[in-house]
Design a protein around this motif. Structure first.
Motif, short mmCIF file in Angstrom:
data_model
loop_
_atom_site.label_atom_id
_atom_site.label_comp_id
_atom_site.label_asym_id
_atom_site.label_seq_id
_atom_site.Cartn_x
_atom_site.Cartn_y
_atom_site.Cartn_z
N LYS A 292 0.83 -1.20 0.00
CA LYS A 292 0.00 0.00 0.00
C LYS A 292 0.86 1.25 0.00
O LYS A 292 0.53 2.24 -0.66
N ARG B 41 3.89 1.57 -1.24
CA ARG B 41 4.49 1.76 -2.56
C ARG B 41 3.46 2.29 -3.56
O ARG B 41 3.76 3.15 -4.39
N GLU B 42 2.24 1.75 -3.46
CA GLU B 42 1.19 2.24 -4.35
C GLU B 42 0.92 3.72 -4.12
O GLU B 42 0.75 4.50 -5.07
N LYS B 43 0.89 4.12 -2.85
CA LYS B 43 0.65 5.52 -2.53
C LYS B 43 1.78 6.40 -3.04
O LYS B 43 1.55 7.49 -3.59
N GLU C 74 3.82 5.72 -5.58
CA GLU C 74 3.73 5.77 -7.04
C GLU C 74 2.62 6.71 -7.48
O GLU C 74 2.77 7.48 -8.44
N LEU C 75 1.49 6.64 -6.76
CA LEU C 75 0.36 7.50 -7.09
C LEU C 75 0.73 8.96 -6.89
O LEU C 75 0.38 9.83 -7.70
#
Length: 748
Positions: free
Chosen positions: A460, A462-464, A466-467
């Motif tokens: 989560k 890493r996703e945040k 990247e986002l």
């Protein structure tokens, strides 16, 4: 003077002053003449009494006394001369015709520097005088150097000593005696020195000395001592060995220096570099150092290390409300409580630890301040995650107790993230990062709790990340788009405005606002994104005005922080002027909660916007905890009934009662009222019956791109083909019929 040895030495004075004393006038005349010819300035005296009187008026460089004179002879004159202030070191040459040892000894006992047998060898006499003058200058320079050295040693609190084998005491200089607090000329034995040390230091020093003597090595150490007057001092000792011609150790020579002040300053500097000035806890630098050492020992001993990241909840609210002074008091009290949760060590850890068998790595355990309102608890040895959780529970329990700051009782809870070595990371950076993820998972789930790190949290995170990185580039890549949801006047069956809703077209994926708007607000990107939305809405108004004569407004949702900007009015003016549309074509929506959170900062901007014709709409009205008084004072034009009240219309009487009250309130204040979230005919009919005719929701149209809105108008609204149009007309007839009947029968 280049002959008869009359050359004056370069080292000699240009005109050395000589006091020549002799009762024989012939000898006096011959001697003075010879000395003057050889570069001396001679003052003559015919008796000892005469010489002593002259000394009160002049300061000769050397005195030449005849040993045998009537009255005061040369010996007595020399003795009296030495008693005069300032003449203790004056070179005195005794002229005598006597060459027996008794006279020579008597001359030296009287204080004479040298003697010379009377003769006519004037060059020899002049050479002897110059020698005396050079010796005198050398002695004076040595005395000055000695005085300077003594002064320097005194200022440096330093003294010298020497020790010889078979001696049970030290030979200390006067400065060395003062350093150790002794009287001058007081013998200092080793036993006396050892008694000035604590029992623990005494044994350590003896071990060091035995090792040094065994290897004949240099001594350099600091020794804590308690002087006879009770003062605690730190004495630095340095000494080098001395050997005889056979290479045998004969003793040591060295210095002792009081370095207490320096050590205190060094300790203070070391403390400031390693501890937080406000709370006194280890700072980030010291925490990372301790954590690195703890991981090294955990790897050797095969045990786990726990790291707890503790973040205070609602600290910013207290800091902003009660002031930074109260915030500092709060942090100090929190530090005190956290310190009690672990075996906290305030020792400055800089060198390697002692033997592993002593488990000395446990002294690394501490709680420290990472920065701001973030703290870290380092547990250098835990059996399993339950150990770390128990410490975290103690932290949470202590933090739930009230804290008195600024004369007020406050409650500050904490969110705790836990990471374990080696399970959750092999480095300190890994543990801090992962415990931070665990802590933020607690924040997102309501705070005031603890959480262990789990690998899913990293995904989560890493996703945040990247986002967030992609969102920074969304504006420059033109990936942001506005979808528009019409506002419908169901009575007239026409679009009376629209709300602009931001979307993110990230490649082939349309990112919903719930996924990126909170991130934009957190990172501050919401500011440039909102400014873009205002410009884009103004552009769309221009297109619709040219296309079908759109004369209404497009509402743009703005975060409350944008209302605090002093350039908001200028930005809107620039946008509408660029596209040639009136100011009222842009309407700004702000949530009731956002408005009340920063009401005092928002009010000035609202009035300035109202002055140029920009209208303000209150979104989600009725969901906030606020006074209705602001409705009568703020320049508000529209209220939007929140979808939570619209959802149950026609099903529960409570919803109808709330909506009725909002509509009545808006009418009495002369405000427009819009119902949002209308999804079915039942909701529309009830709203219409209650007197709200302007609505928006999926019943009429979903948020769509401008081209889709154009098609919707052409294919649905203008031909009046939508089912809601017929029902709205029927509802209007019912309302109209009821109004006619009421006028015909007032009593009813």
């Amino acid at each position: 003077m280049n002959h008869d040895g009359h050359r004056v030495d370069n080292d000699a004075m240009a005109q050395p002053k000589v006091l020549l004393v002799d009762d024989d006038e012939v000898n006096l005349l011959l001697t003075s003449q010879a000395l003057r010819e050889r570069g001396f300035a001679v003052t003559e005296a015919t008796s000892g009494e005469h010489a002593l009187r002259l000394l009160g008026k002049m300061a000769p460089d050397v005195a030449v006394l005849d040993a045998v004179m009537p009255g005061l002879d040369g010996f007595e004159t020399c003795r009296l001369l030495r008693d005069l202030p300032g003449f203790e070191s004056l070179p005195v040459l005794m002229l005598t015709g006597l060459d027996d040892d008794a006279s020579i000894n008597r001359a030296y006992e009287a204080g004479a520097t040298d003697f010379f047998v009377k003769s006519t060898q004037w060059s020899l006499l002049a050479g002897r005088l110059r020698y005396l003058l050079r010796s005198s200058r050398t002695r004076q320079e040595l005395e000055r150097s000695k005085a300077k050295l003594a002064r320097a040693q005194d200022l440096a609190r330093m003294g010298s000593f020497d020790w010889r084998r078979q001696q049970s005491s030290l030979n200390l200089s006067a400065e060395g005696l003062r350093v150790l607090g002794f009287l001058t000329d007081q013998p200092v034995g080793f036993r006396k020195l050892l008694r000035m040390l604590s029992y623990e230091d005494r044994g350590g020093l003896l071990s060091v000395l035995h090792e040094i003597f065994r290897h004949n090595s240099v001594i350099a150490t600091d020794i804590p001592m308690t002087l006879d007057d009770g003062r605690m001092r730190i004495i630095h000792t340095e000494a080098e060995p001395e050997f005889n011609e056979h290479g045998m150790l004969i003793g040591y020579t060295g210095i002792v220096q009081d370095v207490t002040d320096r050590r205190m300053a060094e300790d203070k500097i070391r403390h400031l570099a390693n501890f937080d000035a406000l709370t006194g806890l280890p700072n980030r630098r010291q925490l990372i150092w301790r954590a690195e050492r703890a991981l090294e020992h955990a790897k050797r001993l095969n045990h786990q290390v726990g790291l707890l990241l503790i973040d205070l909840d609602r600290f910013k609210v207290i800091n902003d409300t009660l002031g930074h002074g109260a915030g500092d008091d709060l942090l100090t009290e929190v530090a005190r409580r956290l310190r009690s949760c672990v075996r906290h060590s305030d020792q400055v850890m800089e060198s390697s630890l002692e033997s592993m068998a002593s488990r000395s790595h446990r002294t690394l355990e501490a709680v420290g301040r990472l920065g701001g309102d973030e703290f870290v608890a380092l547990l250098p040895e835990v059996v399993d995650e339950m150990d770390a959780e128990r410490v975290a529970m103690r932290v949470l329990d202590l933090m739930r107790e009230p804290i008195f700051v600024g004369g007020q009782e406050c409650f500050v809870t904490a969110s705790v993230g836990i990471a374990l070595y080696p399970r959750d990371g092999a480095t300190v950076a890994d543990l801090i990062r992962n415990s931070d993820m665990a802590m933020y998972s607690v924040k997102s789930q309501g705070r005031n709790n603890l959480s262990l790190y789990r690998p899913a949290l990293a995904g989560k995170g890493r996703e945040k990340l990247e986002l967030e990185s992609a969102l920074h580039k969304a504006i420059e890549r033109n990936e942001l788009v506005l979808h528009y949801q019409p506002k419908i006047d169901v009575r007239a069956a026409r679009m009376v405005g629209a709300e602009a809703l931001m979307r993110w077209q990230r490649g082939s994926v349309l990112v919903p606002p719930g996924d990126f708007i909170p991130l934009a607000e957190e990172t501050g990107l919401i500011i440039p994104m909102s400014e873009w939305a205002i410009r884009e809405a103004a552009r769309q108004v221009r297109i619709w005005r040219d296309s079908f004569g759109f004369a209404e407004s497009i509402a743009v949702n703005l975060p409350n922080r944008l209302f605090e900007r002093t350039d908001l009015v200028d930005h809107i003016h620039e946008a509408v002027s660029h596209y040639g549309v009136p100011h009222h074509s842009i309407e700004l929506e702000i949530t009731e909660t956002g408005l009340m959170r920063d009401l005092q900062n928002v009010i000035p901007s609202l009035h300035r916007l109202n002055e140029i014709g920009v209208e303000i709409s209150i979104d989600d009205f009725g969901t906030g905890y606020s006074s209705l008084a602001y409705l009568t004072t703020l320049p508000i034009s529209e209220l939007k009934i929140d979808r939570s009240f619209v959802r149950d219309l026609g099903m529960t009487p409570q919803s109808s009662a709330v909506v009725t009250a909002i509509i009545a309130l808006a009418r009495s204040l002369g405000l427009r009222v819009v119902a949002e979230g209308v999804e079915n005919l039942r909701q529309m009919e009830v709203l219409h019956r209650l007197g709200c005719t302007v609505m928006q929701g999926f019943l009429f149209s979903r948020p769509q791109l401008p081209d889709a809105i154009d098609a919707w108008l052409q294919q649905t609204v203008l031909p009046k083909k939508a089912p809601w149009i017929a029902r709205a007309n029927e509802g209007a007839d019912v309302v109209l019929g009821g109004a006619v009947a009421a006028r015909a029968h007032p009593a009813a």
